[in-house]
Write a protein that holds these residues in place. Structure first.
Motif, PDB file in Angstrom:
ATOM      1  N   THR A  32      25.143  94.489  21.515  1.00 34.55           N
ATOM      2  CA  THR A  32      25.174  95.810  22.159  1.00 34.55           C
ATOM      3  C   THR A  32      23.944  95.982  23.033  1.00 34.55           C
ATOM      4  O   THR A  32      24.032  96.413  24.185  1.00 34.55           O
ATOM      5  CB  THR A  32      25.203  96.910  21.076  1.00 34.55           C
ATOM      6  N   MET A  56      24.076  93.680  26.064  1.00 31.29           N
ATOM      7  CA  MET A  56      25.022  94.156  27.072  1.00 31.29           C
ATOM      8  C   MET A  56      24.455  95.341  27.823  1.00 31.29           C
ATOM      9  O   MET A  56      24.581  95.437  29.041  1.00 31.29           O
ATOM     10  CB  MET A  56      26.346  94.549  26.397  1.00 31.29           C
ATOM     11  N   SER A  93      35.572  97.093  21.159  1.00 30.52           N
ATOM     12  CA  SER A  93      34.378  97.819  21.588  1.00 30.52           C
ATOM     13  C   SER A  93      33.582  97.076  22.657  1.00 30.52           C
ATOM     14  O   SER A  93      32.633  97.618  23.198  1.00 30.52           O
ATOM     15  CB  SER A  93      33.457  98.061  20.397  1.00 30.52           C
ATOM     16  N   TYR A  94      33.919  95.823  22.898  1.00 19.54           N
ATOM     17  CA  TYR A  94      33.068  95.030  23.782  1.00 19.54           C
ATOM     18  C   TYR A  94      33.785  94.471  25.012  1.00 19.54           C
ATOM     19  O   TYR A  94      33.220  93.661  25.733  1.00 19.54           O
ATOM     20  CB  TYR A  94      32.455  93.866  22.986  1.00 19.54           C
ATOM     21  N   SER A 146      34.376  95.525  27.888  1.00 18.50           N
ATOM     22  CA  SER A 146      33.768  95.705  29.207  1.00 18.50           C
ATOM     23  C   SER A 146      32.669  94.689  29.482  1.00 18.50           C
ATOM     24  O   SER A 146      32.254  94.526  30.635  1.00 18.50           O
ATOM     25  CB  SER A 146      33.222  97.121  29.353  1.00 18.50           C
ATOM     26  N   ALA A 191      36.912 101.577  16.159  1.00 19.60           N
ATOM     27  CA  ALA A 191      35.700 101.550  15.326  1.00 19.60           C
ATOM     28  C   ALA A 191      35.516 102.899  14.635  1.00 19.60           C
ATOM     29  O   ALA A 191      35.129 102.973  13.463  1.00 19.60           O
ATOM     30  CB  ALA A 191      34.483 101.233  16.184  1.00 19.60           C
ATOM     31  N   LYS A 192      35.839 103.995  15.356  1.00 20.67           N
ATOM     32  CA  LYS A 192      35.690 105.328  14.766  1.00 20.67           C
ATOM     33  C   LYS A 192      36.700 105.526  13.644  1.00 20.67           C
ATOM     34  O   LYS A 192      36.398 106.133  12.622  1.00 20.67           O
ATOM     35  CB  LYS A 192      35.900 106.415  15.827  1.00 20.67           C
TER      36      LYS A 192
END
Lengths: 418, 303
Positions: A82, A85, A103-104, A106, A385-386
C-alpha cells in the motif's frame, strides 16, 4: 551567525536532496534504473530460499536482465505494498493473492494475450480456471504461480475412535453432519467452525452453489440460497452443537487451530496447508476430502497467488520477461517438486504429488483432482475488504447465539451492497 | 578595563561556540522533528480535506470527510467505545496503582522485588500478555475450568460476549499498565519530607487520615501527571482490543484508533482516516485542557 545559517540551510537541503534522490532513484520499482525488482512475501528463511531458487531460474533465462528480490512477511507485505503504491514505488514484478486483488487493481497493468506472448507464456499452459485467480471483472492483472481450493481435513484417529465414517471423495452434506455428530463426544467436537473469509464461506458456497458476490461484482449476501446455507453453517455451533463457539473475534484461525490441537475432528482449510496437516505436530493421522456435495452441487472456489506487473513500471518489456521466467516450466517444476504449493502450470502439477509422502500420495492426488474438478474463480465486490472486516467480528456473536447469521448478512448487505 | 573586558569577550565567544555546537547536536533531532512530526501533522490536516485514496487521484472535498464520519455506522460506536474504555480504565488504573504504591511502603520487606514483579507486565510484549489472558478467559480456559470444577458454574464466554468483552479489555489493560503508575507514585512517596510526616504523626494523623489528608495532597503533582498520561494513552488505545477481542464481538470493543487504522490501511481511505484522527486529537486536547484547568483545585505544588 550568517555562516551558521548558511550551514543549516545546506544541511537541510542536503537531507532533502538525499531523500528525494532516494525516491526518484527507486521510482518505478527499479533499484538503479535497469534492475527489475521482484517483491514477494516470505515468512521464513525457507520461503526466501525457495524464492531465490526461482530467481536463479530467472537469471539463467535472462542473463542480460538484472533482477533483485525483495521480501516481507505476509502480514506486512500488503501494508508495505500500500505504501509503495501510494508513493509510486511499487516493484515492477509484484506478488498478489486472489483474495487481496480487489483492493490493489489500480496498481497493476491489465495483462493482454499479447503481454503473455511477450512473457513467453500461453493461456493453455495453465490449469483450467487458474487464470481467473488474478482477474477482476474480466480483466487479468496477474498470472498465478499456484492454485488452491478449500478441502475438508479430518483427524482419522478421532473419527475412527468415535465410530464415524471417514469422509470420502463423493461424500454429501448428510455424511458430513453424521460424522460431525458422532465425533462430538468426550469434550471434543466434530468440526472446527471457521472464522477466516474462505474458511467460513467455503461450506455455505458449496451447499448453496452460490457465491456471496455475483459475477459482475454485486454483493448478494442475502441471496436466499446462500443465506440459508450460511444459517445452516452457524447452526453447526448453535443448534447441532457439533462445533465449539469461538472464544474471541481475534481468533482468525479458530477452526483450524481447534483441528490441529485435536479439539475438533474436522476442519475446512485450503490446499496450501495440506502438507502441514498431514505432517501435523500433534502426530495424529490426518486425511483429506473435497468439500461435501449438497443438493445444489459442490461448488468450490479456485484461489491462489501469482505475480503482476506494476502500472508504474518503467521497463515493462523486461518485467514481462522476468514474469515469464517466474512462471516458466523450470520455476514451476521447482515449486511442485519441493511440495511448497500446487503449481498453476498444468504440466508441472504431477510433480507436486511425487513430493508427497508415499503413504498419503494417492489420497492427496485423488482429493486434489476431485476438488479442482468443479471450481469457479472468486467474485468480489469493490468494497470486499470492508465486508470481511464487518462480518468477521460479527461471526463471534452469531456463534455465541447473540445474533442471527441472517441479521449479520442483512446488515452487511445494507451497508455495503450499494 | 582590559582585565574586565577580556573575560566578557571570552564568555561571549564561548557562548557563540556553544550555541553553534548545541545547534549542531540538535539539528539531527530538529530535522527528524520536521520530517517525521511537523510535515506529517500538516499533511494530515490537508489530507482530511481531500478525498485521498492511497493510490489514484486526490480531490479536494472541503469538509465532506468530517460529515462522512458521522454517516459511517462504525464511527460513533468507536468513539463511544473509546470513551467507555477511558472512563473505566483511568480511575481504576490510577486508584489501584496508588493503592499498590502505598501498600508497598517502607515497612514491606522485599518491596524492591515486588515492584519489579508488578512492573514486569509493562515491559512484557503485549502479544505474550494477551496470549496468557486468552488462555485464562476462553471457555476452555483456566477461569471457566475452575468455576466448573469448584462451583459447577459455567462462566460466560468473556471475550465473545458483547457485555463482557469491554470489561475484560479494561481489566487486562489495568493489569498490564498498573506497574507504570505504581512506579511514579512510589518515587513520589519516597520523596515525602519526613518533617511534615512527623508533624502529622505528632498531631495524631494515622492510617486512612494520614493517607488521604497528608500523603495524597503532597503527591498530587505525581497523581496529576499520571492521570494526564493515562488519559491520553487510554484515548489512543489500540493494541489491547486489537489482539484480545479483534474489536469484536461485532464492533463492541472497536476503539477509535482501530477505526482510523481500518479506514487508512484496510480500506485505503486516507482522507476519512485523517479526519477521524483529528477528531481524536481534538478530543485529547479538550480533555487535557480541562484537566489542566481543574488542577488548580486539587494539585498542590507547595513543598
Amino acid at each position: 551567525m550568517k555562516k551558521m545559517r548558511v550551514g543549516a540551510v545546506v544541511a537541510v537541503a542536503g537531507v532533502a536532496v538525499a531523500l528525494t534522490g532516494c525516491t526518484s532513484a527507486s521510482g518505478g520499482g527499479s533499484a538503479d534504473g535497469d534492475t527489475i525488482v521482484v517483491d514477494m512475501w516470505a515468512g521464513s528463511e525457507d520461503d526466501t530460499a525457495a524464492l531465490e531458487a526461482q530467481m536463479d531460474v530467472v537469471r539463467e533465462q535472462n542473463p542480460d536482465i538484472k533482477v533483485e528480490l525483495r521480501t516481507a512477511p505476509w502480514g506486512d507485505f500488503f501494508t508495505k505494498l500500500t505504501t509503495n503504491m501510494a508513493s509510486g514505488n511499487m516493484a515492477c514484478v509484484t506478488g498478489m493473492n486472489s483474495g487481496m486483488l480487489a483492493s490493489y487493481t489500480s496498481g497493476f497493468v491489465k495483462l493482454t494475450d499479447e503481454d503473455l506472448t511477450k512473457a513467453g507464456l500461453a493461456s493453455s499452459d495453465f490449469a483450467e480456471g487458474s487464470l481467473e485467480i488474478l482477474s477482476n471483472k474480466g480483466d487479468m492483472y496477474g498470472v498465478p504461480f499456484d492454485v488452491s481450493t478449500m478441502l475438508t481435513y479430518y483427524n482419522e484417529d478421532q473419527l475412527t475412535a468415535a465410530g464415524a465414517d471417514l469422509p470420502a471423495i463423493d461424500w454429501t452434506f448428510d455424511d458430513f453432519e453424521a460424522a460431525a455428530k458422532k465425533a462430538t463426544t468426550g469434550g471434543k467436537y466434530g468440526f472446527g467452525i471457521g472464522m477466516g473469509d474462505f474458511q467460513w464461506q467455503a461450506l455455505p458456497i458449496a451447499k448453496s452453489g452460490v457465491q456471496p458476490v455475483s459475477q459482475d461484482g454485486t454483493l448478494q449476501l442475502t441471496d436466499p440460497a446462500f443465506a440459508d446455507a450460511a444459517e445452516w453453517y452457524a447452526g453447526l455451533v448453535t443448534e447441532q452443537k457439533v462445533a465449539a463457539p469461538v472464544a474471541s473475534a481475534s481468533d482468525g484461525g479458530w477452526g483450524e487451530n481447534q483441528f490441529t490441537s485435536e479439539n475438533a475432528a474436522m476442519a475446512v482449510d485450503g490446499t496450501w496447508n495440506a502438507v502441514g496437516y498431514l505432517d501435523n505436530e500433534a502426530g495424529f493421522k490426518a486425511g483429506m476430502a473435497p468439500l461435501p456435495t449438497g443438493e445444489n452441487g459442490d461448488l468450490s472456489l479456485i484461489l491462489g497467488s501469482g505475480y503482476g506487473i506494476a502500472e508504474s513500471c518503467e521497463n515493462k518489456e523486461d518485467a514481462l520477461k522476468v514474469l515469464g521466467s517466474l512462471l516458466s516450466k523450470d520455476s514451476q517444476d521447482y515449486i511442485a517438486s519441493s511440495g511448497r504449493s500446487y503449481p498453476a502450470r498444468a504440466e508441472s502439477q504431477p510433480l507436486y504429488f511425487e513430493s508427497i509422502d508415499e503413504a498419503y500420495r494417492e489420497q492427496v492426488k485423488a482429493t486434489f483432482e476431485a476438488a479442482f474438478a468443479n471450481v469457479q474463480g472468486q467474485y468480489v465486490s469493490d468494497n470486499w475488504a470492508k465486508v470481511g472486516t464487518f462480518i468477521q467480528p460479527s461471526l463471534v456473536s452469531v456463534y455465541n447465539s447473540q445474533e442471527s447469521m441472517t441479521a449479520v448478512l442483512e446488515s452487511a448487505q445494507q451497508q455495503f451492497g450499494n | 578595563m582590559t582585565i574586565t573586558n577580556a573575560p566578557k569577550r571570552r564568555s561571549g565567544s564561548l557562548a557563540k561556540v556553544e550555541a553553534r555546537q548545541a545547534l549542531g547536536f540538535a539539528s539531527p533531532a530538529l530535522v527528524g522533528l520536521a520530517l517525521f512530526t511537523i510535515v506529517p501533522v500538516v499533511l494530515s490536516i490537508v489530507m482530511s480535506f481531500f478525498d485521498w485514496p492511497t493510490f489514484g487521484e486526490r480531490t479536494f472535498n472541503g469538509g465532506t470527510n468530517y460529515l462522512r464520519l458521522f454517516e459511517d455506522p462504525n464511527f460513533l460506536p468507536a468513539l463511544r467505545n473509546t470513551l467507555v474504555f477511558t472512563v473505566l480504565y483511568v480511575p481504576l488504573s490510577v486508584v489501584l496503582s496508588l493503592a499498590l504504591a502505598i501498600s508497598l511502603g517502607p515497612r514491606i520487606r522485599g518491596r524492591g522485588a515486588l515492584r519489579v514483579l508488578f512492573f514486569i507486565p509493562v515491559v512484557t510484549p503485549m502479544v505474550a500478555n494477551v496470549l496468557v489472558w486468552k488462555m485464562l478467559l476462553q471457555p476452555q480456559g483456566l477461569f471457566n475450568g475452575l468455576a466448573q470444577t469448584w462451583f459447577g458454574v459455567e462462566l460466560p464466554n468473556f471475550l465473545a460476549d458483547k457485555n463482557w468483552a469491554m470489561i475484560m479489555v479494561v481489566i487486562m489493560s489495568v493489569w498490564q499498565g498498573i506497574g507504570y503508575n505504581m512506579l511514579i507514585f512510589s518515587a513520589a512517596l519516597e520523596q515525602l519530607p519526613e518533617s511534615v510526616m512527623e508533624a502529622a504523626r505528632i498531631d495524631g494523623a494515622r492510617g486512612f487520615r494520614m493517607t488521604w489528608s497528608i500523603m495524597v495532597p503532597m503527591i498530587s503533582p505525581a497523581i496529576f501527571f499520571a492521570t494526564i498520561m493515562t488519559m491520553i494513552t487510554s484515548l489512543q488505545v489500540f493494541v489491547q482490543p486489537q489482539m484480545l477481542t479483534g474489536g469484536g464481538p461485532g464492533n463492541a470493543t472497536q476503539p477509535l484508533v482501530m477505526w482510523i487504522y481500518n479506514q487508512g490501511f484496510k480500506f485505503q481511505d486516507l482522507g476519512l482516516a485523517a479526519a477521524g484522527a483529528w477528531i481524536l486529537f481534538a478530543l485529547i486536547i479538550t480533555v487535557t485542557a480541562i484537566q489542566f484547568k481543574a488542577q488548580k483545585r486539587w494539585v498542590h505544588y507547595e513543598h
